[in-house]
Scaffold this active site. Sequence first.
Site, PDB file in Angstrom:
ATOM      1  N   SER A  48       0.841  -1.188   0.000  1.00  0.00           N
ATOM      2  CA  SER A  48       0.000   0.000   0.000  1.00  0.00           C
ATOM      3  C   SER A  48       0.882   1.246   0.000  1.00  0.00           C
ATOM      4  O   SER A  48       1.851   1.320  -0.743  1.00  0.00           O
ATOM      5  CB  SER A  48      -0.962  -0.032   1.194  1.00  0.00           C
ATOM      6  OG  SER A  48      -1.942   0.969   1.065  1.00  0.00           O
ATOM      7  N   ASP A 209      -5.257  -2.726  -3.478  1.00  0.00           N
ATOM      8  CA  ASP A 209      -4.355  -2.605  -2.340  1.00  0.00           C
ATOM      9  C   ASP A 209      -3.818  -3.962  -1.881  1.00  0.00           C
ATOM     10  O   ASP A 209      -4.573  -4.905  -1.658  1.00  0.00           O
ATOM     11  CB  ASP A 209      -5.077  -1.932  -1.177  1.00  0.00           C
ATOM     12  CG  ASP A 209      -4.123  -1.367  -0.162  1.00  0.00           C
ATOM     13  OD1 ASP A 209      -3.424  -2.157   0.495  1.00  0.00           O
ATOM     14  OD2 ASP A 209      -4.051  -0.136  -0.037  1.00  0.00           O
TER      15      ASP A 209
END
Length: 381
Positions: A48, A209
């Site tokens: 992320s 993500d």
Amino acid sequence: MSPAEPVTGLILSGGGARAAYQVGVLAAIAELLPAGAPNPFPVIVGTSAGAINAVSLASGAMDFTRAVEHLTAFWQGFESHRVLRSDWPGVLHQASRFVGHSLLGLGSQVPVALLDSSPLRYLLHDKINFAGIEQAIAERHLRAVAVTAFGYSSSQAVTFYQGRGTIHGWLRHRRIGLPAALTVEHLLASSAIPLLFAPVKIGEEYFGDGAVRQSAPISPALHLGANRVLVVGVSGNPRGPALQDDQPRYYNAAQPTLAQIGGHMLNSTFIDSLESDIELLERLNHFSRLLPRQTDNLGLSPVEVLVIAPSQPIDEIAARHRHELPAALRMFLRGPGATKTSGAGVLSYLLFESGYCRELIELGRRDAMTKHDALCEFLRV
């Protein structure tokens, strides 16, 4: 059997704007290292927003201190409009597209996202020198750097890594490692928080993500050759002593807001798997130390782990800085309750503003310095 040569890995977890905390920890490490010291982390792994920090650090691995200074300036100067459309036309246009297509089925297909993160693409192109990664690997300042993204079609956590040719990919249940020349697309994919930011296409698949369904966040570093790891977490709720049975428990009888529910879901995605993986690794370490030495060839050698995580609740810090949000974003987040104290969990991931980021950087630096002796021992300085 002689012990393996120490290879230190750095694990930078995800968490949107919370990743500013990691920069403070890195700044403290740069202060602890002697002048001109080489990059202390041959293996760097990020997920992320942690992937952005990881690649930025790896691209400057030829000069670790300078790379940290560059990364610090990068985060200290943040404003929301550099990461996502925060102006009235941008926010309203993206919200109407999301509602019209994703909820009502109207119009042509558009990315499934509440926010428009297109400015981040230009920012990363401008700020990260991807060519520096290959140079650092060639001159042996870096063994490998990796970022993890989640494949929406395959339901796999895919770790894209760039490293020496002797490193082979891996295949485990729902997680694989693939060699790749890392690009902006990999960073955008790894940091595309579900529903908030649009998925990114890499090859034939759309990715989001990397924290989604990443059951073993530390594993990629071990696959890339690390046998000791520094984990910089972004948990917003420091562990305190467990409540005893006779201690009172306090509850809020108010119905949770949408933002409060969303905050718990984000924490579950970004934090719980990392903390569970650390706990599992510590148990395996304890188990391996109880085994006879003859079992070393079973791959059960202990992995040294040092964890640095926020000593203060990040949600509360975000709540103090909510006034920094641009007016359009404040309006957009007010309805779900993200601008309330109870909904600050969501806000803590999206508050890309300098005041908030600077406070997290300073918190990271203080927390790292609090572990001065442990860090020096770990870094061998």
